[in-house]
Design a protein around this motif. Structure first.
Motif, PDB file in Angstrom:
ATOM      1  N   VAL A 144      13.315 119.881   6.760  1.00 38.56           N
ATOM      2  CA  VAL A 144      12.546 120.424   7.909  1.00 38.56           C
ATOM      3  C   VAL A 144      12.515 121.946   8.090  1.00 38.56           C
ATOM      4  CG1 VAL A 144      12.444 119.933  10.489  1.00 38.56           C
ATOM      5  CG2 VAL A 144      13.209 118.003   9.101  1.00 38.56           C
ATOM      6  N   TYR A 145      11.347 122.300   8.364  1.00 38.35           N
ATOM      7  CA  TYR A 145      11.026 123.571   8.600  1.00 38.35           C
ATOM      8  C   TYR A 145      10.962 123.892  10.097  1.00 38.35           C
ATOM      9  CZ  TYR A 145       9.934 123.882   3.592  1.00 38.35           C
ATOM     10  OH  TYR A 145       9.938 123.815   2.124  1.00 38.35           O
ATOM     11  N   GLY A 146      11.631 124.620  10.723  1.00 38.49           N
ATOM     12  CA  GLY A 146      11.441 124.829  12.179  1.00 38.49           C
ATOM     13  C   GLY A 146      11.719 126.526  12.562  1.00 38.49           C
ATOM     14  N   PRO A 147      11.826 126.550  13.896  1.00 36.62           N
ATOM     15  CA  PRO A 147      12.057 128.140  14.298  1.00 36.62           C
ATOM     16  C   PRO A 147      13.297 128.364  14.481  1.00 36.62           C
ATOM     17  CG  PRO A 147      11.846 126.397  16.120  1.00 36.62           C
ATOM     18  CD  PRO A 147      11.590 125.590  14.881  1.00 36.62           C
ATOM     19  N   PRO A 148      13.565 129.877  14.427  1.00 41.07           N
ATOM     20  CA  PRO A 148      14.904 130.657  14.188  1.00 41.07           C
ATOM     21  C   PRO A 148      15.586 130.554  15.793  1.00 41.07           C
ATOM     22  CG  PRO A 148      13.323 132.250  14.473  1.00 41.07           C
ATOM     23  CD  PRO A 148      12.628 130.917  14.453  1.00 41.07           C
ATOM     24  N   PRO A 149      16.725 130.754  15.988  1.00 39.76           N
ATOM     25  CA  PRO A 149      17.589 130.646  17.414  1.00 39.76           C
ATOM     26  C   PRO A 149      16.925 131.695  18.407  1.00 39.76           C
ATOM     27  CG  PRO A 149      19.183 130.901  15.540  1.00 39.76           C
ATOM     28  CD  PRO A 149      17.836 131.026  15.028  1.00 39.76           C
ATOM     29  N   SER A 150      16.068 132.749  17.839  1.00 39.47           N
ATOM     30  CA  SER A 150      15.482 133.354  19.066  1.00 39.47           C
ATOM     31  C   SER A 150      14.325 132.621  19.772  1.00 39.47           C
ATOM     32  CB  SER A 150      14.993 134.625  18.314  1.00 39.47           C
ATOM     33  OG  SER A 150      14.140 134.484  17.219  1.00 39.47           O
ATOM     34  N   SER A 151      13.992 131.841  19.124  1.00 39.43           N
ATOM     35  CA  SER A 151      12.758 130.987  19.645  1.00 39.43           C
ATOM     36  C   SER A 151      12.952 129.995  20.630  1.00 39.43           C
ATOM     37  CB  SER A 151      12.105 130.207  18.365  1.00 39.43           C
ATOM     38  OG  SER A 151      11.357 129.104  18.976  1.00 39.43           O
ATOM     39  N   GLY A 152      12.070 129.661  21.967  1.00 37.45           N
ATOM     40  CA  GLY A 152      12.241 128.812  22.990  1.00 37.45           C
ATOM     41  C   GLY A 152      12.134 127.592  22.387  1.00 37.45           C
ATOM     42  N   THR A 153      11.278 127.221  21.608  1.00 36.93           N
ATOM     43  CA  THR A 153      11.046 126.060  20.595  1.00 36.93           C
ATOM     44  C   THR A 153      12.197 125.466  20.132  1.00 36.93           C
ATOM     45  OG1 THR A 153       8.624 126.532  20.301  1.00 36.93           O
ATOM     46  CG2 THR A 153       9.448 124.744  19.194  1.00 36.93           C
ATOM     47  N   ARG A 154      13.083 126.298  19.539  1.00 43.47           N
ATOM     48  CA  ARG A 154      14.308 126.084  18.968  1.00 43.47           C
ATOM     49  C   ARG A 154      15.316 125.580  20.029  1.00 43.47           C
ATOM     50  NH1 ARG A 154      17.020 127.495  14.397  1.00 43.47           N
ATOM     51  NH2 ARG A 154      19.490 126.846  14.382  1.00 43.47           N
ATOM     52  N   PHE A 195      17.565 121.979   6.708  1.00 42.11           N
ATOM     53  CA  PHE A 195      16.804 122.568   7.907  1.00 42.11           C
ATOM     54  C   PHE A 195      16.665 123.904   7.568  1.00 42.11           C
ATOM     55  CE2 PHE A 195      16.402 124.910  11.925  1.00 42.11           C
ATOM     56  CZ  PHE A 195      15.161 124.248  12.374  1.00 42.11           C
ATOM     57  N   VAL A 196      15.428 124.392   7.713  1.00 38.82           N
ATOM     58  CA  VAL A 196      15.045 125.692   7.139  1.00 38.82           C
ATOM     59  C   VAL A 196      14.338 126.652   8.111  1.00 38.82           C
ATOM     60  CG1 VAL A 196      13.695 127.332   5.331  1.00 38.82           C
ATOM     61  CG2 VAL A 196      14.822 124.877   4.807  1.00 38.82           C
ATOM     62  N   GLU A 197      15.022 127.764   8.509  1.00 41.61           N
ATOM     63  CA  GLU A 197      14.384 128.668   9.682  1.00 41.61           C
ATOM     64  C   GLU A 197      13.153 129.347   9.111  1.00 41.61           C
ATOM     65  OE1 GLU A 197      17.407 130.935  11.245  1.00 41.61           O
ATOM     66  OE2 GLU A 197      18.774 129.306  12.042  1.00 41.61           O
ATOM     67  N   ALA A 198      11.848 129.111   9.559  1.00 41.76           N
ATOM     68  CA  ALA A 198      10.920 129.552   9.030  1.00 41.76           C
ATOM     69  C   ALA A 198      10.328 130.707   9.705  1.00 41.76           C
ATOM     70  CB  ALA A 198       9.777 128.444   8.685  1.00 41.76           C
ATOM     71  N   GLY A 199      11.006 131.293  10.764  1.00 39.05           N
ATOM     72  CA  GLY A 199      10.324 132.313  11.217  1.00 39.05           C
ATOM     73  C   GLY A 199       9.692 132.088  12.396  1.00 39.05           C
TER      74      GLY A 199
END
Length: 315
Positions: A144-154, A195-199
């Motif tokens: 799963v590609y997803g947002p990093p911890p700095s993201s509100g979506t995360r 789980f891959v943080e994709a920026g």
């Protein structure tokens, strides 16, 4: 400054950027500069101080945290206006010609949690393929590609998916009597490649999905709509994300989108008050507004009118 500076959420970015272009075309003020820094990164910049060097406004795909308000206050930013722009769902998407997934928040937790319970203890997540969790799911590797911890979506994904799914695993609640410890254990994501943080750039996630037809990507419903020729959403808890499902609350992975305005800048930066009024206007965020045409899910009539009043009364 003669030009507004706005930072924050990559989910909210396309909406505020479109409003900035519209605002600039009106010819009274310069087009605001809008940067996609992620919600957490944007709020940090916003809270760094008052004055020309600091942003006037931050976009957020979650509410500002108490700790962030305290940091703002410590740096002299005591007066902030919160405006709700609209709302959005979070989708689990894959490329159009790939298999359809029927996911649950519980199956997503079991797939993506760093540790899961087994025989009364937490163990490193052993699952490698989706069908090991649920035989009805494809036999694809879990990626799963997803947002990093700095993201509100995360942040929203952790709260609405990981924590909610975790609470559907009875052994987790038996292992943790302390609520804070349970939340922490529920929120820890795998770091073994599943789980891959994709920026912060959702376009990058779409590119990764195109290159890996068996992977899933996490991003906002509004972004899915604008990329519908390439990617499709999947069922979560038996519900397909869509406007009616998100607005009614039937689709559980949905959140409000916000803007936060530094009131101390209202009299110092030309056009700030007017730009906020543009964002809250019927033309932009009303039911038939140009931002709704771009994929923003509008507030209901009463809430929209309330935001318009709030924008008009800013001082």
């Amino acid at each position: 400054r003669e030009q507004l500076r706005i930072v924050g959420s990559s989910t909210v970015f396309p909406f505020v950027a479109a409003a900035a272009e519209q605002f600039g075309r009106q010819g009274k003020f310069r087009t605001p500069i809008v940067e996609a820094t992620g919600t957490g990164g944007g709020i940090k910049l916003f809270c760094d101080g008052v004055g020309d060097r600091f942003p006037d406004m931050v976009n957020a795909s979650r509410e500002i945290k108490d700790s962030e308000r305290m940091r703002c206050a410590k740096n002299g930013i005591k007066d902030i206006t919160e405006l709700k722009l609209g709302f959005d769902g979070i989708v689990l998407a894959n490329i159009r010609d790939s298999a359809a997934f029927s996911l649950t928040r519980k199956s997503l937790f079991l797939a993506l949690a760093r540790e899961i319970p087994r025989n009364g203890v937490l163990i490193k997540n052993p699952y490698l393929r989706w069908n090991e969790i649920d035989p009805e799911l494809p036999s694809f590797p879990i990626q799963v590609y997803g947002p990093p911890p700095s993201s509100g979506t995360r942040d929203a994904f952790v709260e609405l998916v990981m924590e909610a799914g975790c609470r559907q695993v009875p052994e987790m609640k038996l292992l943790f009597s302390n609520e804070n410890e349970l939340k922490l254990a529920c929120s820890m994501m795998r770091e073994d490649g599943a789980f891959v943080e994709a920026g912060e750039d959702d376009n990058l996630i779409v590119q990764k999905l195109i290159n890996n037809s068996q992977a899933l990507g996490v991003f906002g419903y509004s972004f899915l709509e604008s990329n519908a020729a390439q990617v499709k959403a999947n069922l979560v808890d038996g519900v397909m994300p869509g406007y009616n499902a998100i607005e009614s609350g039937n689709y559980h992975i949905a959140r409000s989108l916000y803007i936060y305005i530094k009131n101390a800048h209202l009299t110092k930066v030309k056009g700030l008050r007017e730009f906020v009024a543009e964002l809250a206007s019927d033309a932009a965020t009303g039911d038939d507004g140009y931002l709704v045409m771009k994929g923003l899910l509008p507030l209901n009539g009463t809430e929209h009118e309330s935001m318009k009043r709030l924008a008009a009364e800013m001082h």
